[in-house]
Scaffold this motif. Structure first.
Motif, PDB file in Angstrom:
ATOM      1  N   ALA A  58       2.280  12.268  -4.874  1.00 24.83           N
ATOM      2  CA  ALA A  58       2.600  13.709  -4.302  1.00 24.83           C
ATOM      3  C   ALA A  58       2.384  14.775  -5.217  1.00 24.83           C
ATOM      4  N   SER A  59       2.927  14.547  -6.435  1.00 22.67           N
ATOM      5  CA  SER A  59       3.112  15.335  -7.471  1.00 22.67           C
ATOM      6  C   SER A  59       1.679  15.569  -8.158  1.00 22.67           C
ATOM      7  N   ASP A 114       9.278   6.130  -5.789  1.00 21.40           N
ATOM      8  CA  ASP A 114       8.634   6.898  -7.005  1.00 21.40           C
ATOM      9  C   ASP A 114       7.211   6.849  -7.192  1.00 21.40           C
ATOM     10  N   HIS A 115       6.478   5.989  -6.628  1.00 24.14           N
ATOM     11  CA  HIS A 115       5.089   6.017  -6.791  1.00 24.14           C
ATOM     12  C   HIS A 115       4.563   6.931  -5.777  1.00 24.14           C
ATOM     13  N   GLU A 116       5.024   6.977  -4.648  1.00 24.12           N
ATOM     14  CA  GLU A 116       4.568   7.885  -3.642  1.00 24.12           C
ATOM     15  C   GLU A 116       4.916   9.380  -3.852  1.00 24.12           C
ATOM     16  N   SER A 157      13.238   7.597 -17.170  1.00 24.34           N
ATOM     17  CA  SER A 157      12.124   6.610 -16.921  1.00 24.34           C
ATOM     18  C   SER A 157      11.758   5.845 -17.870  1.00 24.34           C
ATOM     19  N   PRO A 158      11.863   4.751 -18.149  1.00 24.75           N
ATOM     20  CA  PRO A 158      11.434   4.043 -18.984  1.00 24.75           C
ATOM     21  C   PRO A 158      10.128   3.409 -18.833  1.00 24.75           C
ATOM     22  N   THR A 164       0.938  -1.262   0.037  1.00 27.92           N
ATOM     23  CA  THR A 164       0.015   0.070   0.127  1.00 27.92           C
ATOM     24  C   THR A 164       0.945   1.246  -0.042  1.00 27.92           C
ATOM     25  N   ASP A 165       0.757   2.237  -0.977  1.00 28.92           N
ATOM     26  CA  ASP A 165       1.293   3.403  -1.042  1.00 28.92           C
ATOM     27  C   ASP A 165       0.285   4.746  -0.596  1.00 28.92           C
ATOM     28  N   ARG A 166       0.676   5.431  -0.295  1.00 25.69           N
ATOM     29  CA  ARG A 166      -0.303   6.521   0.122  1.00 25.69           C
ATOM     30  C   ARG A 166       0.395   8.074  -0.178  1.00 25.69           C
TER      31      ARG A 166
END
Length: 155
Positions: free
Chosen positions: A141-142, A135-137, A64-65, A4-6
């Motif tokens: 945020a972005s 990278d996902h988090e 970032s491929p 889980t990412d938040r």
């Protein structure tokens, strides 16, 4: 094992405004792609059981491929639950040959009143292991920062 990412951010706009930006095609194309990407929605059906197909293109694919091709991520997003001004639950499946990106990730966007604004909390569950957590988090945020800029400029 499920991951889980938040991410969370308070946005200076009412819940109804933020919710509208989560379900408007042009709005999503403008704010959803994280920094370093641009997005295009190819299919659009904004109702429970509907969804959209988004093509995300890296502005510099050397860094970032992509998951789908060298320069793109293609994701099919379904609307699993829509609760006006409170919650949007999406299912996301990446188009990729690499099994590390396989499976269905669930993205829950919860909207809660926070003073004169809205706290937006994004919870991504069952994140494919090929997606780097940091990278996902950072991407979440972005996107939240882009959403804030987008709706606050129109408020």
């Amino acid at each position: 094992m499920s991951r889980t990412d938040r991410g969370s951010r308070v946005i200076a706009a009412p819940e109804a405004t933020v919710y509208g930006a989560l379900l408007d095609r042009e709005s999503l194309e403008a704010w959803l792609p994280p920094d370093g990407m641009r997005g295009r929605i190819e299919q659009w059906d904004p109702r429970p059981g509907g969804g959209f197909r988004m093509v995300l293109t890296y502005l510099d694919p050397a860094d970032s491929p992509g998951k789908t091709s060298d320069a793109t991520d293609v994701v099919d997003v379904g609307f699993a639950e829509l609760v006006p001004s409170e919650r949007v639950v999406q299912t996301a499946v990446f188009e990729a040959d690499d099994p590390a990106y396989a499976g269905t990730m669930t993205m829950t966007w919860d909207l809660t009143a926070a003073g004169d604004g809205t706290e937006v909390t994004v919870t991504a569950t069952d994140v494919p292991p090929g997606i780097d957590q940091g990278d996902h988090e950072a991407g979440i945020a972005s996107s939240l920062a882009n959403l804030a800029s987008y709706v606050e400029a129109r408020g």
